[in-house]
Design a protein around this motif. Structure first.
Motif, PDB file in Angstrom:
ATOM      1  N   PRO A   1       1.763  33.558  13.880  1.00 12.98           N
ATOM      2  CA  PRO A   1       2.319  34.893  13.635  1.00 12.98           C
ATOM      3  C   PRO A   1       2.585  35.135  12.150  1.00 12.98           C
ATOM      4  O   PRO A   1       2.806  34.180  11.397  1.00 12.98           O
ATOM      5  CB  PRO A   1       3.634  34.863  14.417  1.00 12.98           C
ATOM      6  CG  PRO A   1       4.023  33.428  14.432  1.00 12.98           C
ATOM      7  CD  PRO A   1       2.722  32.657  14.510  1.00 12.98           C
ATOM      8  N   PRO A   2       2.559  36.412  11.740  1.00  7.96           N
ATOM      9  CA  PRO A   2       2.936  36.725  10.354  1.00  7.96           C
ATOM     10  C   PRO A   2       4.371  36.289  10.100  1.00  7.96           C
ATOM     11  O   PRO A   2       5.201  36.302  11.008  1.00  7.96           O
ATOM     12  CB  PRO A   2       2.826  38.249  10.271  1.00  7.96           C
ATOM     13  CG  PRO A   2       2.070  38.666  11.470  1.00  7.96           C
ATOM     14  CD  PRO A   2       2.233  37.606  12.498  1.00  7.96           C
ATOM     15  N   ARG A   3       4.654  35.896   8.884  1.00 10.42           N
ATOM     16  CA  ARG A   3       6.002  35.480   8.504  1.00 10.42           C
ATOM     17  C   ARG A   3       6.494  36.353   7.372  1.00 10.42           C
ATOM     18  O   ARG A   3       5.747  36.676   6.449  1.00 10.42           O
ATOM     19  CB  ARG A   3       6.003  34.027   8.026  1.00 10.42           C
ATOM     20  CG  ARG A   3       5.707  33.011   9.084  1.00 10.42           C
ATOM     21  CD  ARG A   3       6.820  32.852  10.056  1.00 10.42           C
ATOM     22  NE  ARG A   3       7.942  32.189   9.393  1.00 10.42           N
ATOM     23  CZ  ARG A   3       9.062  31.890   9.991  1.00 10.42           C
ATOM     24  NH1 ARG A   3       9.244  32.185  11.231  1.00 10.42           N
ATOM     25  NH2 ARG A   3      10.021  31.297   9.325  1.00 10.42           N
ATOM     26  N   ARG A   4       7.769  36.740   7.441  1.00 11.92           N
ATOM     27  CA  ARG A   4       8.380  37.464   6.331  1.00 11.92           C
ATOM     28  C   ARG A   4       8.673  36.453   5.230  1.00 11.92           C
ATOM     29  O   ARG A   4       9.160  35.354   5.488  1.00 11.92           O
ATOM     30  CB  ARG A   4       9.670  38.138   6.768  1.00 11.92           C
ATOM     31  CG  ARG A   4       9.432  39.121   7.866  1.00 11.92           C
ATOM     32  CD  ARG A   4       9.526  40.598   7.602  1.00 11.92           C
ATOM     33  NE  ARG A   4       9.826  41.116   6.329  1.00 11.92           N
ATOM     34  CZ  ARG A   4       9.046  42.026   5.714  1.00 11.92           C
ATOM     35  NH1 ARG A   4       7.935  42.437   6.255  1.00 11.92           N
ATOM     36  NH2 ARG A   4       9.396  42.515   4.558  1.00 11.92           N
ATOM     37  N   THR A   5       8.338  36.828   4.015  1.00 10.28           N
ATOM     38  CA  THR A   5       8.592  35.961   2.872  1.00 10.28           C
ATOM     39  C   THR A   5       8.806  36.824   1.638  1.00 10.28           C
ATOM     40  O   THR A   5       8.653  38.045   1.697  1.00 10.28           O
ATOM     41  CB  THR A   5       7.415  34.980   2.661  1.00 10.28           C
ATOM     42  OG1 THR A   5       7.798  34.016   1.679  1.00 10.28           O
ATOM     43  CG2 THR A   5       6.141  35.686   2.233  1.00 10.28           C
ATOM     44  N   ARG A   6       9.150  36.191   0.553  1.00  5.74           N
ATOM     45  CA  ARG A   6       9.297  36.901  -0.721  1.00  5.74           C
ATOM     46  C   ARG A   6       8.324  36.287  -1.715  1.00  5.74           C
ATOM     47  O   ARG A   6       8.281  35.078  -1.890  1.00  5.74           O
ATOM     48  CB  ARG A   6      10.724  36.783  -1.249  1.00  5.74           C
ATOM     49  CG  ARG A   6      11.726  37.536  -0.414  1.00  5.74           C
ATOM     50  CD  ARG A   6      13.136  37.389  -0.953  1.00  5.74           C
ATOM     51  NE  ARG A   6      13.306  37.885  -2.313  1.00  5.74           N
ATOM     52  CZ  ARG A   6      13.507  39.163  -2.648  1.00  5.74           C
ATOM     53  NH1 ARG A   6      13.562  40.072  -1.719  1.00  5.74           N
ATOM     54  NH2 ARG A   6      13.660  39.511  -3.905  1.00  5.74           N
ATOM     55  N   ILE A   7       7.546  37.158  -2.339  1.00  8.15           N
ATOM     56  CA  ILE A   7       6.617  36.730  -3.382  1.00  8.15           C
ATOM     57  C   ILE A   7       6.918  37.553  -4.623  1.00  8.15           C
ATOM     58  O   ILE A   7       6.846  38.790  -4.585  1.00  8.15           O
ATOM     59  CB  ILE A   7       5.146  36.905  -2.941  1.00  8.15           C
ATOM     60  CG1 ILE A   7       4.864  36.029  -1.719  1.00  8.15           C
ATOM     61  CG2 ILE A   7       4.205  36.566  -4.094  1.00  8.15           C
ATOM     62  CD1 ILE A   7       3.491  36.228  -1.121  1.00  8.15           C
ATOM     63  N   GLU A   8       7.287  36.881  -5.705  1.00  7.59           N
ATOM     64  CA  GLU A   8       7.640  37.532  -6.964  1.00  7.59           C
ATOM     65  C   GLU A   8       8.682  38.626  -6.759  1.00  7.59           C
ATOM     66  O   GLU A   8       8.564  39.734  -7.268  1.00  7.59           O
ATOM     67  CB  GLU A   8       6.390  38.079  -7.655  1.00  7.59           C
ATOM     68  CG  GLU A   8       5.434  36.979  -8.081  1.00  7.59           C
ATOM     69  CD  GLU A   8       4.233  37.492  -8.837  1.00  7.59           C
ATOM     70  OE1 GLU A   8       4.136  38.707  -9.098  1.00  7.59           O
ATOM     71  OE2 GLU A   8       3.395  36.661  -9.188  1.00  7.59           O
ATOM     72  N   GLY A   9       9.689  38.340  -5.919  1.00 10.07           N
ATOM     73  CA  GLY A   9      10.787  39.274  -5.703  1.00 10.07           C
ATOM     74  C   GLY A   9      10.499  40.387  -4.717  1.00 10.07           C
ATOM     75  O   GLY A   9      11.345  41.227  -4.472  1.00 10.07           O
ATOM     76  N   THR A  10       9.302  40.411  -4.143  1.00  7.60           N
ATOM     77  CA  THR A  10       8.932  41.448  -3.187  1.00  7.60           C
ATOM     78  C   THR A  10       8.891  40.853  -1.787  1.00  7.60           C
ATOM     79  O   THR A  10       8.203  39.863  -1.547  1.00  7.60           O
ATOM     80  CB  THR A  10       7.546  42.040  -3.537  1.00  7.60           C
ATOM     81  OG1 THR A  10       7.594  42.551  -4.871  1.00  7.60           O
ATOM     82  CG2 THR A  10       7.164  43.144  -2.580  1.00  7.60           C
ATOM     83  N   SER A  11       9.621  41.477  -0.861  1.00 10.71           N
ATOM     84  CA  SER A  11       9.636  41.018   0.527  1.00 10.71           C
ATOM     85  C   SER A  11       8.423  41.595   1.253  1.00 10.71           C
ATOM     86  O   SER A  11       8.104  42.780   1.108  1.00 10.71           O
ATOM     87  CB  SER A  11      10.922  41.481   1.207  1.00 10.71           C
ATOM     88  OG  SER A  11      10.974  41.004   2.518  1.00 10.71           O
TER      89      SER A  11
END
Length: 63
Positions: free
Chosen positions: A39-49
């Protein structure tokens, strides 16, 4: 978490901090080929969720 001797197929593994994955001698953990097991996972990349589907960049590859 201990994976015992034998063969097992798994989808995504979400391991919490402080949990260690150990495979007993003779244990084989294989990746599922069913995309619904990842499943897709929520994460933060370079401060963007964002929701990330890490497999999506590989689904249209030509051999």
């Amino acid at each position: 978490m201990l994976i015992p001797d034998g063969g097992f197929v798994s989808g995504a593994l979400f391991i919490k901090p402080g949990v260690h994955l150990h495979l007993a001698q003779g244990a084989v953990l294989r990746c599922s080929t069913q995309m619904e097991n990842f499943p897709p996972r929520r994460t933060r990349i370079e401060g963007t969720s964002m929701a990330v589907e890490p497999w999506s960049q590989y689904t249209d590859l030509k051999g």
